[in-house]
Design a protein around this motif. Structure first.
Motif, PDB file in Angstrom:
ATOM      1  N   MET A  58      78.458  58.619  54.531  1.00 52.68           N
ATOM      2  CA  MET A  58      78.358  59.716  55.491  1.00 52.68           C
ATOM      3  C   MET A  58      79.417  59.600  56.578  1.00 52.68           C
ATOM      4  SD  MET A  58      76.223  61.922  54.574  1.00 52.68           S
ATOM      5  CE  MET A  58      76.602  61.654  52.859  1.00 52.68           C
ATOM      6  N   ASN A  59      79.820  58.376  56.892  1.00 54.29           N
ATOM      7  CA  ASN A  59      80.887  58.200  57.869  1.00 54.29           C
ATOM      8  C   ASN A  59      82.197  58.791  57.370  1.00 54.29           C
ATOM      9  OD1 ASN A  59      79.620  57.053  60.036  1.00 54.29           O
ATOM     10  ND2 ASN A  59      79.925  54.953  59.373  1.00 54.29           N
ATOM     11  N   ILE A  95      74.620  62.532  63.641  1.00 50.79           N
ATOM     12  CA  ILE A  95      73.873  61.919  64.733  1.00 50.79           C
ATOM     13  C   ILE A  95      73.690  60.449  64.369  1.00 50.79           C
ATOM     14  CG2 ILE A  95      71.653  61.824  65.934  1.00 50.79           C
ATOM     15  CD1 ILE A  95      72.720  65.090  64.518  1.00 50.79           C
ATOM     16  N   HIS A  96      74.363  59.597  65.120  1.00 53.44           N
ATOM     17  CA  HIS A  96      74.401  58.188  64.762  1.00 53.44           C
ATOM     18  C   HIS A  96      73.157  57.468  65.236  1.00 53.44           C
ATOM     19  CE1 HIS A  96      78.553  58.272  63.352  1.00 53.44           C
ATOM     20  NE2 HIS A  96      78.695  59.229  64.245  1.00 53.44           N
ATOM     21  N   LEU A 173      71.819  62.863  59.842  1.00 55.84           N
ATOM     22  CA  LEU A 173      71.053  62.035  60.775  1.00 55.84           C
ATOM     23  C   LEU A 173      70.902  60.642  60.191  1.00 55.84           C
ATOM     24  CD1 LEU A 173      69.462  65.122  60.779  1.00 55.84           C
ATOM     25  CD2 LEU A 173      68.604  64.001  62.817  1.00 55.84           C
ATOM     26  N   ASP A 174      71.432  59.662  60.915  1.00 63.34           N
ATOM     27  CA  ASP A 174      71.404  58.291  60.427  1.00 63.34           C
ATOM     28  C   ASP A 174      70.169  57.579  60.971  1.00 63.34           C
ATOM     29  OD1 ASP A 174      71.955  55.860  59.395  1.00 63.34           O
ATOM     30  OD2 ASP A 174      73.869  55.565  60.419  1.00 63.34           O
ATOM     31  N   GLU A 175      69.221  57.312  60.102  1.00 67.51           N
ATOM     32  CA  GLU A 175      67.986  56.611  60.471  1.00 67.51           C
ATOM     33  C   GLU A 175      67.376  57.174  61.755  1.00 67.51           C
ATOM     34  OE1 GLU A 175      66.954  53.379  59.021  1.00 67.51           O
ATOM     35  OE2 GLU A 175      68.638  53.031  57.686  1.00 67.51           O
ATOM     36  N   PRO A 176      67.089  58.456  61.785  1.00 68.26           N
ATOM     37  CA  PRO A 176      66.680  59.056  63.055  1.00 68.26           C
ATOM     38  C   PRO A 176      65.298  58.614  63.536  1.00 68.26           C
ATOM     39  CG  PRO A 176      66.444  60.654  61.298  1.00 68.26           C
ATOM     40  CD  PRO A 176      67.067  59.427  60.684  1.00 68.26           C
ATOM     41  N   THR A 177      64.443  58.191  62.642  1.00 72.72           N
ATOM     42  CA  THR A 177      63.068  57.922  63.057  1.00 72.72           C
ATOM     43  C   THR A 177      62.843  56.488  63.481  1.00 72.72           C
ATOM     44  OG1 THR A 177      62.426  57.415  60.813  1.00 72.72           O
ATOM     45  CG2 THR A 177      62.171  59.686  61.515  1.00 72.72           C
ATOM     46  N   ALA A 178      63.885  55.669  63.371  1.00 71.85           N
ATOM     47  CA  ALA A 178      63.712  54.240  63.647  1.00 71.85           C
ATOM     48  C   ALA A 178      63.151  53.996  65.046  1.00 71.85           C
ATOM     49  CB  ALA A 178      65.042  53.511  63.474  1.00 71.85           C
ATOM     50  N   ILE A 204      69.397  63.267  55.758  1.00 74.11           N
ATOM     51  CA  ILE A 204      68.720  62.228  56.517  1.00 74.11           C
ATOM     52  C   ILE A 204      68.911  60.905  55.786  1.00 74.11           C
ATOM     53  CG2 ILE A 204      66.532  63.088  55.546  1.00 74.11           C
ATOM     54  CD1 ILE A 204      65.091  61.747  57.860  1.00 74.11           C
ATOM     55  N   ILE A 205      69.537  59.971  56.489  1.00 73.30           N
ATOM     56  CA  ILE A 205      69.752  58.642  55.918  1.00 73.30           C
ATOM     57  C   ILE A 205      68.546  57.797  56.299  1.00 73.30           C
ATOM     58  CG2 ILE A 205      71.219  56.601  55.944  1.00 73.30           C
ATOM     59  CD1 ILE A 205      73.514  58.344  56.836  1.00 73.30           C
TER      60      ILE A 205
END
Lengths: 521, 371
Positions: A58-59, A95-96, A173-178, A204-205
């Motif tokens: 994704m990057n 969104i990192h 979205l990179d690991e948004p829920t972490a 979503i990653i």
């Protein structure tokens, strides 16, 4: 694979088509000829363990890396993405995991930061447009709030708005829920569905399976830089996805035994802690932890979990009136308040502590494995450090925990997050602790490693250790722990039996102070 | 599936990448040697282009100037000892990320202590006197390190400013004592102390004036190497330097370690002052440290706190310094030309570290190109 012609027949080419993408870091192939399509108006889950190449892939789409091989097509046209700015012109926004916001600026200022719009900065129109975006997708952003005043969830929302403001229609979205509570996660998912309904593509990653199943339309699985497969979400199960991700069947069961031979190990009463700014972080906390059980600690991040563990470890000063009584198996109780970590060690307290900040507290990033093993035992020698025992311990940890490292002499900052955590947990458990405290022990770890760690904790419990597990994944907390203590704004909002409580109830206790009733016998 | 590495696969022309694996020792030393040779080649071109002198003659002269005669060689060795001694002193502080730039002051007060002994106890036998001067110089330097150390440990003051300011105190203190010890009256210098009796001068060993300097510094080099690498205190220094939180977690008493380490650092710089006074100039002035406290920062950093490597770096710096003076006089060159050569050589040698840390990729070749 003549994918290009295939797409040519379609009326709408996919929003993104990545073709044969390869990326190498030195000798490591992070992405190996990966093909990926992202459709318009879909939520795609990019699933994979840590180090499987999700974020790298994704990057490249968002212009942070340049691919070594392969092409990217946006809406059917070949795209040349060389910088995040290029990516924005193609409508791609990412969104990192680590937010890229300026704390001293307001939400609106952060949104326009770096935008080259001619003329003067007109915050009024910015605010109006921000409000428009918010209304459309169901966000709540106060344009004039400073970032340093925002909660993690607010910051994340702001990042999403920022990307939308710049006209992105492909959001990653990179690991948004972490970092979110269950309630916040639900809110985020709501927003994602709204985005999808508006025709935007959302990637979503993640490595959390229940989220994949809850939100996405399609799942693409990567493993060790390779494309493993893709399935519509409706046609798969958590177990099937796990097997794809890991490449072998993994049991998602946590073996929870009934607590045996419970003995009082740690009695905390009226513990309060202020941080260096004088803010009350822990407010009159009392609880007891028993040998032979796992006590889970739940709470929104920053509710005092860190301070609680650090106070027990002697790293935070308890305010007068607080007491932490430690009772070693078969020994007299001792008061730990007022003791430094060094004093605690000298007392012979078999305390193991896996702190949240692995490289900033638990380990020394630039040192190799044996030197890190030595961290808590370096004082054993006379003038000179003893080098042999830590070397043996390092070799043992590498073997028992299957740490992947080029050699024992490698500085641990070169290892992946999961391997770093294994080194830390391995060292702490090697001391045969009577009290084992872990803070977010599985954060950033892959499924395989996470379950390995859960089982290690269970083992320690069966050996009679008192285990305190600070966690963020409520499903796991409920499955792993015997009792759950919920912290809310530094106070204990409830201690419950983990076997008889629902996730929603814990979520409620996390945000509202309960009536302090406990089910302790 | 095969790797698709097509020619249209785009990438920037030049890509810089951090090496994932540390380079083998001989490779990195090869690069450094290559850099030195490249520097000499570039210098040769420049020398020829500007002054039309055979570059080989210039290099020969540089060598002549620094190691050409026995006498010159020993003077160079003495100067190398001085630089290395200070570098060794700075190493523990720097390794702890305590930026001690107060070596100048620590040298001066160490030198003052030594000079005071020579002046007030000139009737003692030299052996006893030296045994008294060494610890007193170390204590004086140690105090100059202890003060900023305590302030850092207790109140987290900025050590860069603090140690720098301590330099000025030391300079003023020296100026005061120079006035007090003035000899002959009215000269505004201390003059050679005990010129006739040679009390407190380093004795000749095996006919060599400066052999004692070498012995003291050699002991310090070896001692500090193992102190940093193998001792418990060295381990504490490394952990504190990396992260104070980790240190606290490990039960290390951070303020204690900071104070102790900076005191040791100052003490060794104080010993350098002792070398400068008793082992070299036999006098004291405000320029006794002469900027060496700053030059030694380069020595310590370039050697990455490896004390043995410091000897090599120190030798290079002294060679360049002496050599450039020599060519300036021998060929009647302006000072600037020789300084230019020094600059070019340092630039290449320092720049080579980049190729040791990073890899370069060029798109056309798509292979590792640079060493």
């Amino acid at each position: 694979m003549e994918a290009l012609e295939l797409h040519a027949e379609r009326e709408h080419p996919p929003a993104v088509f990545m073709h044969g993408i390869t990326k190498r870091f030195g000798s490591l192939v992070a992405n190996d000829a990966i093909d990926l399509t992202i459709e318009r108006g879909e939520i795609l889950s990019l699933l994979g363990e840590n180090g499987s190449g999700k974020t790298t892939l994704m990057n490249m789409l968002s212009g942070i890396y340049a691919q070594d091989g392969g092409e990217i097509y946006i809406h059917g046209k070949k795209a040349r993405i060389r910088s995040p700015k290029d990516a924005f012109t193609y409508g791609i926004g990412m969104i990192h995991q680590h937010f890229k916001l300026v704390p001293v600026l307001s939400a609106a200022e952060n949104i326009v930061l770096g935008l080259r719009e001619g003329g003067l900065l007109n915050l009024k129109t910015v605010r109006a447009r921000v409000r428009e975006i918010c209304d459309r997708y169901g966000f709540v952003v106060e344009p004039d709030k400073k970032v340093y005043d925002m909660s993690v969830s607010e910051k994340q929302t702001l990042e999403i708005v920022k990307v939308l403001y710049r006209g992105a229609d492909i959001l990653i979205l990179d690991e948004p829920t972490a970092v979110l509570t269950p309630q916040e996660t639900d809110k985020l998912f709501e927003v994602m569905r709204n985005l999808k309904a508006d025709g935007k593509s959302v990637v979503i990653i993640t490595h959390k399976l229940h989220e994949v199943l809850a939100i996405s339309d399609r799942v693409v699985v990567l493993r060790r830089g390779l494309f493993v497969g893709e399935v519509p979400t409706g046609e798969t199960t958590a177990q099937a996805l796990t097997d794809m991700m890991v490449g072998q069947a993994v049991s998602l069961q946590i073996a929870r035994t009934e607590p045996e031979n419970m003995t009082e190990r740690l009695a905390v009463s009226n513990l309060s802690v202020r941080d260096s700014d004088g803010v009350l972080r822990l407010d009159d906390v009392s609880f007891t932890a028993y040998g032979g059980e796992i006590l889970g600690i739940a709470g929104i991040s920053g509710s005092g979990q860190k301070e609680l563990l650090e106070a027990v470890a002697g790293l935070q000063r308890a305010l007068p009136g607080g007491s932490i009584i430690y009772t070693a198996p078969g020994k007299e109780p001792t008061e730990l308040v007022g003791l430094s970590p060094r004093d605690i060690r000298k007392l012979g307290v078999a305390l193991a502590f896996v702190p949240e900040d692995r490289l900033g507290m638990g380990l020394v990033a630039s040192m190799d494995l044996p030197d890190n093993m030595m961290l808590k035992s370096y004082n054993n020698g006379f003038i000179f450090t003893l080098r042999k025992p830590p070397r043996h311990l390092a070799a043992r940890v590498v073997q028992e925990f299957q740490v992947k490292t080029p050699s024992l002499k490698t500085p641990i900052r070169r290892l992946s997050g999961g391997n770093i955590q294994k080194v830390l947990v391995g060292r702490e458990i090697a001391g045969e602790p009577a009290l084992l405290m872990t803070a977010y022990a599985v954060r950033g770890l892959d499924i395989h490693t996470s379950y390995a760690i859960y089982n290690i904790l269970s083992e320690q419990k069966q050996k009679g250790a008192a285990v305190i597990y600070v966690g963020e994944d409520l499903d796991v907390l409920l499955e792993l722990c015997d009792r759950i203590l919920v912290l809310c704004a530094g106070k204990v909002s409830g201690i419950r039996d983990a076997r008889n409580i629902k996730k929603e109830e814990v979520g409620l206790l996390m945000t509202h102070l309960g009536e302090e009733k406990t089910d302790e016998a | 599936m095969k790797h698709r590495e097509s020619e249209h696969a785009a990438g920037p022309v030049l890509r810089i990448e951090k090496r994932t694996q540390e380079m083998r020792g001989y490779m990195s030393w090869g690069i450094r040697a290559g850099a030195l040779i490249a520097a000499l080649l570039v210098c040769a071109v420049i020398i020829w282009a500007i002054v039309r002198i055979n570059p080989l003659r210039v290099y020969a002269a540089m060598f002549q100037g620094s190691f050409g005669t026995k006498n010159k060689m020993w003077v160079s060795i003495r100067d190398i000892c001085m630089l290395v001694c200070i570098g060794v002193g700075l190493a523990p502080a720097f390794k702890m990320r305590f930026w001690n730039i107060g070596a100048e002051g620590q040298i001066l007060v160490g030198g003052l202590a030594a000079a005071a002994c020579m002046i007030y106890f000139k009737n003692l036998p030299t052996g006893v006197l030296l045994l008294m001067m060494l610890p007193l110089s170390a204590i004086a330097g140690g105090v100059w390190g202890f003060v900023p150390g305590v302030f850092k440990a207790k109140w987290n003051t900025n050590e860069t400013l603090f140690t720098l300011m301590m330099n000025y105190i030391a300079i003023q203190l020296t100026a005061y004592f120079v006035a007090l010890w003035e000899n002959p009256f009215g000269s505004n210098t201390v003059g050679v102390i005990n010129g006739i009796t040679r009390a407190g001068w380093f004795p000749e060993i095996l006919g060599q004036k400066y052999l004692l300097n070498v012995i003291i510094v050699a002991v310090l080099v070896v001692g500090m190497y193992f102190y940093l690498r193998n001792s418990k205190q060295g381990y504490e220094i490394a952990v504190v330097g990396e992260s104070e939180n980790t240190a606290r977690y490990a039960g290390i008493r951070v303020p204690h370690v900071v104070t102790r380490t900076v005191t040791i650092s100052g003490a060794i710089c104080g010993i350098a002052g002792f070398l400068a006074v008793a082992g070299a100039s036999h006098t004291i002035s405000t320029s006794t440290a002469g900027g060496k406290g700053f030059t030694a920062i380069i020595v310590a950093w370039m050697a990455k706190f490896n004390t043995f490597v410091m000897v090599l770096i120190g030798a290079l710096l002294v060679f360049l310094d002496k050599g450039s003076i020599e060519i300036a006089t021998q060929f009647g060159l302006s000072d600037h030309v020789s300084k230019m050569l020094t600059g070019i050589i340092l630039f290449f040698v320092l720049g080579s570290e980049f190729f040791i840390e990073y890899k370069l990729h060029f798109r056309a070749a798509n292979k590792e190109v640079a060493k």
